[in-house]
Enzyme design. Structure first.
Site, short mmCIF file in Angstrom:
data_model
loop_
_atom_site.label_atom_id
_atom_site.label_comp_id
_atom_site.label_asym_id
_atom_site.label_seq_id
_atom_site.Cartn_x
_atom_site.Cartn_y
_atom_site.Cartn_z
N SER A 267 -44.44 -29.94 -14.41
CA SER A 267 -44.97 -27.94 -14.89
C SER A 267 -43.51 -28.42 -15.47
CB SER A 267 -44.47 -27.60 -13.68
OG SER A 267 -43.46 -27.44 -12.84
N LYS A 268 -43.11 -26.95 -16.25
CA LYS A 268 -41.94 -26.53 -16.97
C LYS A 268 -40.33 -26.89 -16.14
CE LYS A 268 -42.65 -23.76 -20.00
NZ LYS A 268 -43.84 -23.06 -20.18
#
Ligand code: GLU
Length: 489
Positions: free
Chosen positions: A255-256
């Site tokens: 994810s980010k």
């Protein structure tokens, strides 16, 4: 398999193309190319709040950058368009009519408050939290009358009573089975007449004649619902291939939090599309268990779903960088310069016009840097000294090198040597500078480092003699003169 293979990549334009989506797109692309089939891009833009045109364009741009050409999709018309879900309402309406005609759907008039209350009660008792089929029992004529009278309603799928397990053979995961009662009478069309997600996807896949659905395993739980919709429509069920997720180095879903995850962010930090494509292809697929570097042509030739792993893949930035470096080293000087000029231009070191007129000079630069780069953007700090009138000497370099005993003496001697060499090419420069230690008694390392720091501003640089050649005599001598007062005598 024949040419009739049709696959689709179906992103929701709620964000840019990220690493996981790109891998799904790559596998679909490679599968289509391998079978001489058709690769479709379908934009699933039914979430009006989160879908944007900007994101759609960014996804298309990122696919273009990766070289994932599609045969049908936005801007590439085909017989199964349109390729945006928001433009396909007519086909959802048509499918609903077919289901009404076959008695596979019924209108449900339960209000959302009533449903919430029932769901809550069921949850508290630990019972089935799906729809309790209240409206399924309404007589057909009665239901039709209420619909005609304009009573708000949704359309639900009439899941067959006592449906046996919903089983399918997933091309990646093998046999997958969901209990028949795991799916309730799901909503197909909402009160406002719009299709729900699963209805739209299943209708699109059948009306677009998709043969293989290759997607992330976050959609595995949607699959039994979609299968029931295919069955109700009397359509063939496509082959499913659910790809396991991609994890970050910490074992958590990528994810980010793990840094750059959008494809364009990788493009902007100096990664090559062929390296990104190669690396992502390896995240869950292997050519032969050994080969790590392969071209897109090889990928297309060799791709098969049976070599896709069921296990989650770990995204490793370092491995991607390493692979990117391999691709950079393998490039011809011409190719490397073509890729580097935009980076230099972006950093303001050179204009495209200057680059065109200094092409020969740039071609000499290529072999000096190609071994040292893992990412294209690393070129900027590495060669900035070649594009400026003067350099600022890093403080550490001054202390460590220029303030060392003998460096002033070395600079003087090197300056003299460089001022009088008959030609300012790397070989002649090297021969002249190699005589300096002998003449002055200063150690070669001290002498060469002094010249390096004076001319590049840093203790690390591309090869010294070649760098001086590219810098030219005038600037080299000017820089030595400018650094001289900082050097120990
Ligand atoms: N639109 C879905 C997504 O972006 C993909 C749906 C599918 O592949 O079936 O996750």
């Amino acid at each position: 398999m024949s040419e009739s293979v049709r696959v689709r990549f179906a992103p929701s334009p709620t964000g840019h193309l990220h690493i996981g989506g790109a891998r799904t797109a790559i596998y679909n692309w490679a599968f289509a190319r391998h079978h001489g089939g058709t690769f479709v891009l379908r934009i699933e833009d039914t979430d009006p709040e989160r879908s944007t045109e900007e994101n759609t364009q960014a996804i298309i741009r990122a696919m273009e950058w990766l070289g994932l050409d599609y045969d049908e999709g936005p801007g590439v018309d085909g017989p199964y368009g349109p390729y945006f879900q928001t433009q396909r309402a007519a086909s959802y309406a048509d499918a609903l009519e077919r289901l009404k005609a076959s008695g596979s759907t019924y209108p449900c008039f339960c209000t959302s408050e009533a449903l919430d209350a029932k769901r809550e009660a069921a949850r508290q008792q630990g019972g089935f939290a799906g729809y309790d089929r209240t409206c399924r029992g309404i007589e057909v004529e009665e239901a039709a009358r209420r619909v005609a009278a304009g009573e708000p309603h949704v359309w639900r799928l009439k899941v067959p009573e006592d449906r046996a397990d919903i089983a399918f053979c997933d091309a990646v995961r093998g046999d997958v089975r969901f209990p028949g009662d795991a799916v309730d009478d799901l909503v197909l069309v909402r009160t406002d007449g719009t299709a729900t997600y699963n209805f739209a996807v299943a209708v699109d896949d059948t009306t677009m004649a998709i043969t293989h659905v290759i997607r992330g395993d976050d959609h595995l739980s949607n699959t039994p619902k979609q299968i029931l919709i295919y069955e109700a429509l009397g359509e063939d069920v496509p082959v499913f291939a659910h790809l396991s997720m991609i994890l970050g180095a910490d074992g958590k879903r990528l994810s980010k939090r793990h840094g750059a995850t959008s494809v364009e962010a990788y493009r902007d930090s100096g990664f090559l599309p062929e390296a990104v494509m190669n690396y992502l292809a390896l995240l869950g697929w292997s050519l032969d268990g050994e080969t790590t570097v392969f071209s897109r042509e090889t990928l297309a030739e060799s791709f098969s779903l049976d070599r896709v792993s069921r296990n989650p893949a770990i995204f490793d930035d370092e491995k991607l960088e390493w692979l990117n470096g391999v691709y950079i080293r393998d490039m011809s000087a011409t190719e490397l310069i073509d890729r580097i000029v935009p980076v230099l231009a972006e950093a303001g070191l050179i204009t495209h016009e200057e680059a065109a007129s200094r092409r020969e000079w740039l071609l000499r630069l290529a072999p000096m840097v190609s071994e040292r780069l893992k990412r294209l953007d690393e070129i900027v700090p590495m060669v900035a000294f070649l594009f400026s009138d003067s350099v600022e000497i890093e403080e550490g370099a001054r202390e460590k090198v220029l303030e060392k005993e003998g460096s002033g003496l070395a600079l003087d001697a090197c300056r003299d040597a460089l001022a009088s060499v008959p030609s300012f090419d790397a070989e002649t420069i090297e021969a002249a500078l190699r005589e300096v230690p002998e003449r002055t008694g200063v150690k070669p390392k001290v002498a060469f480092q002094a010249v390096r720091v004076a001319t590049t501003g840093s203790t690390v640089s591309p090869p010294l003699f070649e760098s001086l050649e590219l810098l030219g005599r005038e600037r080299t001598l000017q820089r030595i003169d400018a650094a001289r007062p900082l050097a120990a005598s």
